[in-house]
Each structure stands twice: as structure tokens, then as C-alpha cells.
Design a protein around this motif. Structure first.
Motif, PDB file in Angstrom:
ATOM      1  N   ASP A 199       0.915  -0.839  -0.102  1.00  0.00           N
ATOM      2  CA  ASP A 199       0.143   0.128   0.334  1.00  0.00           C
ATOM      3  C   ASP A 199       0.754   1.285   0.069  1.00  0.00           C
ATOM      4  N   GLU A 200       1.682   1.343   0.297  1.00  0.00           N
ATOM      5  CA  GLU A 200       3.117   2.742   0.630  1.00  0.00           C
ATOM      6  C   GLU A 200       3.637   2.607  -0.911  1.00  0.00           C
ATOM      7  N   GLY A 201       4.070   1.512  -1.327  1.00  0.00           N
ATOM      8  CA  GLY A 201       4.222   1.919  -3.194  1.00  0.00           C
ATOM      9  C   GLY A 201       5.137   1.076  -3.173  1.00  0.00           C
ATOM     10  N   GLY A 202       5.573   0.078  -2.456  1.00  0.00           N
ATOM     11  CA  GLY A 202       6.963  -0.440  -2.564  1.00  0.00           C
ATOM     12  C   GLY A 202       6.698  -1.946  -2.362  1.00  0.00           C
ATOM     13  N   LEU A 203       7.178  -2.460  -2.304  1.00  0.00           N
ATOM     14  CA  LEU A 203       7.428  -4.633  -2.618  1.00  0.00           C
ATOM     15  C   LEU A 203       7.111  -5.063  -1.586  1.00  0.00           C
ATOM     16  N   GLY A 204       6.132  -5.803  -1.570  1.00  0.00           N
ATOM     17  CA  GLY A 204       6.126  -6.703  -0.151  1.00  0.00           C
ATOM     18  C   GLY A 204       6.884  -8.238  -0.641  1.00  0.00           C
ATOM     19  N   TRP A 205       7.415  -8.816   0.525  1.00  0.00           N
ATOM     20  CA  TRP A 205       7.444 -10.235   0.292  1.00  0.00           C
ATOM     21  C   TRP A 205       7.373 -11.224   1.529  1.00  0.00           C
ATOM     22  N   ARG A 206       7.576 -11.959   1.231  1.00  0.00           N
ATOM     23  CA  ARG A 206       6.834 -13.158   2.229  1.00  0.00           C
ATOM     24  C   ARG A 206       7.282 -14.729   1.882  1.00  0.00           C
ATOM     25  N   VAL A 207       7.325 -14.623   3.110  1.00  0.00           N
ATOM     26  CA  VAL A 207       8.534 -16.633   2.384  1.00  0.00           C
ATOM     27  C   VAL A 207       7.312 -17.280   4.072  1.00  0.00           C
ATOM     28  N   GLU A 208       6.701 -18.140   3.505  1.00  0.00           N
ATOM     29  CA  GLU A 208       5.481 -19.612   4.227  1.00  0.00           C
ATOM     30  C   GLU A 208       6.648 -20.879   3.915  1.00  0.00           C
ATOM     31  N   ARG A 209       5.642 -21.003   5.194  1.00  0.00           N
ATOM     32  CA  ARG A 209       6.576 -22.511   5.708  1.00  0.00           C
ATOM     33  C   ARG A 209       5.089 -23.697   5.550  1.00  0.00           C
ATOM     34  N   GLN A 210       5.146 -24.691   5.227  1.00  0.00           N
ATOM     35  CA  GLN A 210       3.844 -25.852   5.319  1.00  0.00           C
ATOM     36  C   GLN A 210       3.985 -26.003   6.900  1.00  0.00           C
ATOM     37  N   VAL A 211       2.818 -25.943   7.537  1.00  0.00           N
ATOM     38  CA  VAL A 211       2.758 -26.795   9.047  1.00  0.00           C
ATOM     39  C   VAL A 211       1.758 -27.495   9.052  1.00  0.00           C
ATOM     40  N   ILE A 212       1.118 -28.584  10.656  1.00  0.00           N
ATOM     41  CA  ILE A 212       0.385 -29.197  10.494  1.00  0.00           C
ATOM     42  C   ILE A 212      -1.028 -28.390  10.050  1.00  0.00           C
ATOM     43  N   THR A 213      -1.264 -27.432  10.892  1.00  0.00           N
ATOM     44  CA  THR A 213      -2.147 -26.774  10.753  1.00  0.00           C
ATOM     45  C   THR A 213      -2.643 -25.652   9.106  1.00  0.00           C
ATOM     46  N   GLY A 214      -1.573 -25.748   7.955  1.00  0.00           N
ATOM     47  CA  GLY A 214      -1.819 -24.417   7.443  1.00  0.00           C
ATOM     48  C   GLY A 214      -0.330 -23.810   6.684  1.00  0.00           C
ATOM     49  N   LEU A 215      -0.241 -22.726   7.040  1.00  0.00           N
ATOM     50  CA  LEU A 215       0.620 -22.100   6.231  1.00  0.00           C
ATOM     51  C   LEU A 215       0.957 -21.400   7.721  1.00  0.00           C
ATOM     52  N   SER A 216       2.403 -21.226   7.931  1.00  0.00           N
ATOM     53  CA  SER A 216       3.040 -20.673   8.673  1.00  0.00           C
ATOM     54  C   SER A 216       3.621 -18.935   8.508  1.00  0.00           C
ATOM     55  N   THR A 217       3.977 -18.238   8.227  1.00  0.00           N
ATOM     56  CA  THR A 217       4.476 -16.622   8.163  1.00  0.00           C
ATOM     57  C   THR A 217       6.302 -16.767   8.786  1.00  0.00           C
ATOM     58  N   PHE A 218       7.070 -16.643   8.110  1.00  0.00           N
ATOM     59  CA  PHE A 218       8.472 -17.350   8.871  1.00  0.00           C
ATOM     60  C   PHE A 218       8.692 -15.710   8.513  1.00  0.00           C
ATOM     61  N   VAL A 219       8.832 -14.673   7.610  1.00  0.00           N
ATOM     62  CA  VAL A 219       9.694 -13.513   7.268  1.00  0.00           C
ATOM     63  C   VAL A 219       8.494 -12.494   5.941  1.00  0.00           C
ATOM     64  N   GLU A 220       8.230 -11.346   7.110  1.00  0.00           N
ATOM     65  CA  GLU A 220       7.859 -10.733   5.789  1.00  0.00           C
ATOM     66  C   GLU A 220       8.841  -9.626   5.893  1.00  0.00           C
ATOM     67  N   HIS A 221       9.094  -8.743   4.205  1.00  0.00           N
ATOM     68  CA  HIS A 221       9.451  -7.306   4.662  1.00  0.00           C
ATOM     69  C   HIS A 221       8.469  -6.756   4.130  1.00  0.00           C
ATOM     70  N   ARG A 222       8.455  -4.896   3.782  1.00  0.00           N
ATOM     71  CA  ARG A 222       7.981  -4.045   2.891  1.00  0.00           C
ATOM     72  C   ARG A 222       9.160  -3.242   2.617  1.00  0.00           C
ATOM     73  N   TYR A 223       9.325  -3.246   1.815  1.00  0.00           N
ATOM     74  CA  TYR A 223      10.866  -2.720   0.618  1.00  0.00           C
ATOM     75  C   TYR A 223       9.939  -1.186  -0.315  1.00  0.00           C
ATOM     76  N   ASP A 224      11.139  -0.784  -0.252  1.00  0.00           N
ATOM     77  CA  ASP A 224      11.024   1.030  -0.725  1.00  0.00           C
ATOM     78  C   ASP A 224      12.372   0.804  -1.551  1.00  0.00           C
ATOM     79  N   ARG A 225      11.389   1.366  -2.972  1.00  0.00           N
ATOM     80  CA  ARG A 225      11.922   1.191  -4.258  1.00  0.00           C
ATOM     81  C   ARG A 225      13.474   2.462  -4.056  1.00  0.00           C
ATOM     82  N   VAL A 226      14.101   1.995  -4.122  1.00  0.00           N
ATOM     83  CA  VAL A 226      16.170   2.547  -3.942  1.00  0.00           C
ATOM     84  C   VAL A 226      16.662   2.841  -5.473  1.00  0.00           C
ATOM     85  N   ASP A 227      16.183   3.581  -6.163  1.00  0.00           N
ATOM     86  CA  ASP A 227      16.571   4.018  -7.754  1.00  0.00           C
ATOM     87  C   ASP A 227      15.589   4.280  -8.687  1.00  0.00           C
TER      88      ASP A 227
END
Length: 150
Positions: A122-150
Motif C-alpha cells: 500500500d505504501e508504493g513499494g514491494l512486499g515479500w513474504r516467505v511461508e512454510r507448511q505446518v500441520i495447521t496450514g501455512l505459517s509466515t516465516f518472514v515478511e518485509h516491505r521494501y522501498d524502491r531505491v533507484d
């Protein structure tokens, strides 16, 4: 930021091109992450060079080199190599339930099934998330919100 897919099989990768930076807190302390996506090898592969400053074992840097493109079997996917000697490979997967413009990849890793995806945040950048499979479904391992620098 305009999130516009390009033409052809590699078209979904076009919004990723550029330099991106995330700074924030993590369970390991403050983190400074940089992602640089650029077309390589006659524009057949999108190269990602990613660096996490000071977050590796013993405070070392985490460095990843990853190629996104059309794999041998014809699927859009990635092959990733990390400075700790590990590697992974994954293929395109539908993640539109998370965000209608997201592009995601599913990988079978030594630790199990994982998926990563990118989307315009929403802030105009790039979101990135990694999830892993667990018994109950997917669990977020890491999430970042990147800003463009170029």
C-alpha cells in the motif's frame, strides 16, 4: 509504483525489476536488507542479488543469488543459491488469495514445503513474504516491505 506485468511467460516478473531496501527489526535484531532485480543472460533470466547485512550465523552477512525464469520443464520458476551452501528451486504458484497482483513460488525444501511471494504494498513499494507448511496450514516465516531505491 506501477505494478504492471510484461508480455510473455516471464511477464509476471517485470514489476520486480529495480533496487529495493528494507530496514527494520527482526528476531535477530535490526536488519538491513537489499534486493536488486535485473535482467541477465540476454534478458532470459531475472537475476536477484539479495543481501541481509549482519544477520547470518555469528553476525555474518546472508547473501543470495537467485535466477527467475522459464525452467527446463517450461514452468516459470526460480533457482536460488545462498552463501551458506544451501540452494532451492521452486515453481510459480497461485497466491491471488493473498493479493490479486501477487506473484508467488512454491518450493520443496529440505525443511519442508515453503512458498514466497511478492506484491505491491500500500505504501508504493514491494512486499515479500516467505511461508512454510505446518500441520495447521501455512505459517509466515518472514515478511518485509521494501522501498524502491533507484
Amino acid at each position: 509504483m506501477e505494478w504492471k506485468k510484461g508480455r510473455g511467460k516471464r511477464g509476471p516478473l517485470h514489476p520486480l525489476v529495480g533496487r529495493w531496501r528494507y530496514t527494520g527489526d527482526s528476531p535477530m535484531g535490526p536488519v538491513d536488507c537489499n534486493r536488486h532485480f535485473a535482467w541477465d543472460l540476454n534478458n532470459q533470466w531475472l537475476l536477484l542479488d539479495a543481501t541481509w547485512i549482519g544477520t547470518g550465523k555469528g553476525g555474518s552477512d546472508y547473501i543470495e543469488r537467485c535466477y527467475f525464469g522459464v525452467l527446463r520443464d517450461g514452468a516459470l520458476g526460480f533457482v536460488s543459491f545462498i552463501n551458506d551452501g544451501t540452494q532451492s528451486q521452486g515453481t510459480l504458484t497461485d497466491v491471488s488469495n493473498f493479493h490479486p497482483k501477487a506473484i508467488g513460488f512454491r518450493a520443496e525444501m529440505p525443511a519442508g514445503i515453503a512458498r514466497q511471494y511478492y506484491w505491491p504494498h500500500d505504501e508504493g513499494g514491494l512486499g515479500w513474504r516467505v511461508e512454510r507448511q505446518v500441520i495447521t496450514g501455512l505459517s509466515t516465516f518472514v515478511e518485509h516491505r521494501y522501498d524502491r531505491v533507484d
